[in-house]
Design an enzyme around this catalytic site. Structure first.
Site, PDB file in Angstrom:
ATOM      1  N   ASN A 127      -4.372   5.652  -3.799  1.00  0.00           N
ATOM      2  CA  ASN A 127      -4.843   4.599  -4.136  1.00  0.00           C
ATOM      3  C   ASN A 127      -3.781   3.783  -4.905  1.00  0.00           C
ATOM      4  OD1 ASN A 127      -6.172   2.199  -4.957  1.00  0.00           O
ATOM      5  ND2 ASN A 127      -8.043   3.326  -5.126  1.00  0.00           N
ATOM      6  N   ASP A 128      -3.694   4.031  -6.220  1.00  0.00           N
ATOM      7  CA  ASP A 128      -2.587   3.335  -7.072  1.00  0.00           C
ATOM      8  C   ASP A 128      -1.537   3.433  -6.584  1.00  0.00           C
ATOM      9  OD1 ASP A 128      -4.673   4.558 -10.263  1.00  0.00           O
ATOM     10  OD2 ASP A 128      -4.838   2.635  -9.086  1.00  0.00           O
ATOM     11  N   VAL A 129      -0.889   4.966  -5.870  1.00  0.00           N
ATOM     12  CA  VAL A 129       0.209   4.828  -5.588  1.00  0.00           C
ATOM     13  C   VAL A 129       0.642   4.000  -4.430  1.00  0.00           C
ATOM     14  CG1 VAL A 129       0.585   6.913  -6.659  1.00  0.00           C
ATOM     15  CG2 VAL A 129      -0.116   6.917  -4.023  1.00  0.00           C
TER      16      VAL A 129
END
Lengths: 628, 95
Positions: free
Chosen positions: A376-378
């Site tokens: 997700n964040d990456v």
């Protein structure tokens, strides 16, 4: 004198007449050029100005530049060339009128009025054409450009020009000042008017400017009392007007809409949401099957769902189908450095397939598909775009750069950093929400579906073409952008030598100006006898075995008939969907200029081959040759 | 009177042009447009006449510029049209 003028006019008229058939058009054009040369010599002789060096200097300099321009221009650049030349013609007319004003002398209301009008129309033509040429040449953005109070500015400049024109005509104020004012304001008006026309409406705009350049010449002729100028200018004006009408009809646009700046070039996708989501259902399966290069981006979510084994299966299957697969591992994927590598190695993923952040980002720039599994964040673009968010500045894996993105995440909630993932909203991103294992199963099924389909639907493009008796090719501007004309020509040759009937269907607005597609095809020696206009061929598609669409989109989009409310609704299209099979060679699935997703792609008889048309067609040609 | 004739000539030529151009197939619309473009350079006649009659240097310079622009328009217009049309007839010569 009058007789000689009439002979020139006859030369022009007969020349245009000859232009109505490709067989005689060359002669027609030469006749027109000869008549022009005659008219110039006639003028020089008749006015007794044959020996003025200044005139000859201008003629020679202009000819030299003209020859140089004409020889170096490429066929694909023809629209901007025509726009540029339009501008020069209009500018010349405006200058002539300025010279007339500067001379003063005996002038009546009619002369003052026409002289002023020539400045206005010529000035608009000059600056408008230059902006259009700049847009077509990519020097200016193709997007419509708006300034504050755009319409108001247009009305104000119009008002200013008209007032100045009226005062000039009745003899109030200095003629030279009026002339200069009108020149400056008309140049500004031309820019304002063209700058907000989107790239898609350019064929209409340059047709209109073509008309204006003729009208400017005719009005300058009235001011000079020069009949030849008036007549020829009027013919050009009428010609541009006809082409403008034809373009408007073909694009389902009214001239007023364009003049008032209501442009089709949809900045955002304006299609109804239902259309998109329904389409997306099928879309990811097809892009999965069509993808040649795939990046898999695993995140900790994969580990949580214990989906490593399925990811391994997926990569094996993709590779078995000849696709190139690379894993992209973000430094912070997992719960410790190198965590993800370990988890994957455990599932027997060969380490040589694992790539770090920089390597995978290079790969993603050209990758067909990125599959995100529990990350997700990456992959969150907010790290680049949204200053002030916790992840801003973090290096990310640029999954968004792949042509299509498939996300297998548990839900669409923000990741650990608490920042909404802006990737999810993008047009080329497909979300498979739920447990990663389930989503991966779906993907694996979709992959298996392709070879197992069997029957006609499973036939490869080359096989379809081999079986076909009658083939129609529909070229669009995408073909020109991919420079795939030569491939189209070879395809025609191969099909014809196999005894198949081949026709080419040309939509009136294919390309960037009227007849552009015909020129591009003629350049690669495609005989014009094979080219058919929309009306000639549209009722025959039922009898066509295979239609090959190359880089055409809006002009074959059935949404023009089936989806009221979309910008293209009501536009006449080529009914390729009625053929037995349709092969589409387009760069990707994204909508064309009108911003409406193409419903043709989802038709059961349609096969979409994504990628650069030159290379996809080359592949097709190879398999056809191999079979022959 | 002369003015009336000019306006009538404009209207008549416009109608004639409309009729003539309607007969040109869309196949040839790009060369048609560039050919018409070349014709709109007919304004070079006006440029020649008015420049010859120019009294001030300013007018002469503007006139000279007008001649150059219009000539580029004419020459390049006819030449690119020729280049395009030749492509359309190339095959007939070849085969």
């Amino acid at each position: 004198m009058l007789i000689l003028q009439l002979i020139c006019i006859a030369g022009f008229v007969y020349g245009i007449r000859l232009m109505s058939s490709p067989k005689t058009a060359v002669a027609g054009n030469l006749l027109g050029a000869g008549a022009m040369l005659g008219a110039v010599l006639l003028t020089l002789l008749g006015e007794g100005i044959l020996t003025l060096p200044l005139l000859w200097a201008g003629l020679i300099l202009g000819s030299a530049i003209g020859v140089w321009l004409a020889l170096k221009v490429l066929m694909i650049q023809m629209p901007q060339m025509v726009a540029l030349l339009n501008g020069l013609g209009g500018g010349a007319s405006a200058l002539v009128a300025l010279v007339v004003i500067g001379q003063g002398g005996e002038m009546n209301v009619f002369t003052w009025f026409t002289t002023g009008l020539a400045i206005i129309v010529g000035g608009i033509t000059l600056s408008g054409s230059l902006v259009a040429a700049g847009k077509l040449h990519g020097k200016l953005s193709q997007r419509p450009f708006h300034i504050h109070h755009h319409n108001l500015s247009l009305w104000l400049t119009t008002g200013l020009m008209l007032v100045s024109l009226a005062l000039l005509s009745v003899g109030i104020g200095s003629p030279v000042l009026h002339g200069l004012l009108m020149a400056v304001v008309s140049l500004g008006f031309g820019i304002l008017f063209t700058i907000r026309v989107g790239g898609a409406d350019m064929p209409i705009t340059i047709s209109l400017l073509n008309s204006l350049s003729g009208v400017a010449g005719a009005i300058a002729g009235m001011s000079l009392h020069h009949t030849l100028l008036v007549v020829v200018g009027a013919v050009v004006g009428a010609s541009g007007l006809i082409l403008t009408q034809i373009m408007c009809r073909a694009m389902n646009r009214s001239l007023w809409q364009i003049l008032l700046g209501k442009t089709t070039a949809a900045v955002k996708t304006t299609a109804p949401m239902a259309l998109i989501s329904e389409e997306k259902q099928h879309q990811w399966e097809e892009s999965l099957q069509a993808a040649e290069t795939v990046a898999i981006i695993p995140g900790y979510g994969m580990a949580l769902a214990q989906a490593q084994q399925l990811v391994k299966e997926l990569s094996d299957k993709l590779q078995a189908q000849g696709k190139e697969v690379k894993f992209g591992i973000h430094p912070v994927a997992g719960r410790m450095p190198g965590h993800m590598n370990v988890l994957l190695a455990e599932a027997d993923v060969w380490y040589e397939h694992l790539y770090d952040l920089e390597q995978i980002n290079d790969f993603l720039q050209t990758a067909d598909l990125a599959i995100i599994v529990g990350a997700n964040d990456v992959v969150n673009l907010a790290a680049i775009e949204l200053e002030g968010t916790p992840i801003y500045g973090m290096p990310i894996i640029r999954a968004d750069q792949a042509k299509q993105v498939l996300v297998c995440n548990y839900d669409t909630k923000p990741g650990y950093a608490g920042v909404d993932n802006s990737l999810y909203g993008m047009g080329h991103v497909h979300l498979l929400v739920g447990d990663a294992k389930d989503s991966l199963e779906k993907i694996l099924n979709a992959l298996e579906g392709e070879p197992a389909a069997g029957g006609e639907a499973g036939l490869q493009p080359a096989e379809l073409l081999e079986a076909a008796q009658r083939v129609v090719i529909v070229p669009g501007y995408g073909m020109a952008l991919a420079q795939a004309q030569m491939q189209v020509k070879r395809l025609i040759d191969i099909l014809q030598s196999a005894g198949k009937e081949v026709q080419i269907a040309i939509h009136p607005v294919a390309g960037r100006m009227p007849g552009h597609m015909n020129v591009l095809l003629a350049e690669v020696d495609v005989p014009y006898e094979l080219m058919y206009e929309m009306d000639q061929i549209n009722d025959q598609f039922e009898q066509v075995d295979v239609v090959v669409v190359v880089g055409a989109n809006d002009v074959v989009n059935p949404a023009a008939i089936t989806h009221p409310g979309t910008p293209i609704y009501g536009m006449p299209i080529l009914h390729v969907e009625r053929a037995r099979h349709v092969l589409v060679f387009n760069l990707d699935r994204s909508p064309g200029y009108a911003g409406v997703p193409n419903t043709l792609y989802d038709a059961p008889n349609c096969t979409l081959i994504e990628g650069d048309a030159a290379s996809t067609l080359n592949a097709l040609l190879q398999s056809l040759r191999a079979a022959a | 009177m002369r003015e009336l004739i000019l306006v009538l000539a404009f209207a008549g030529a416009g109608l004639l042009g409309y009729k003539l151009i309607s007969d040109v197939p869309s196949l040839l619309h790009t060369p048609l447009m560039s050919g018409m473009n070349a014709l709109s350079g007919i304004t070079v006649l006006g440029a020649l006449v008015s420049t010859a009659a120019a009294v001030t240097t300013g007018s002469a310079i503007l006139g000279f510029l007008a001649i150059v622009l219009a000539t580029i328009n004419v020459v390049a217009g006819f030449l690119v049209t020729h280049r395009m049309l030749k492509m359309f007839s190339r095959r007939r010569e070849g085969s």
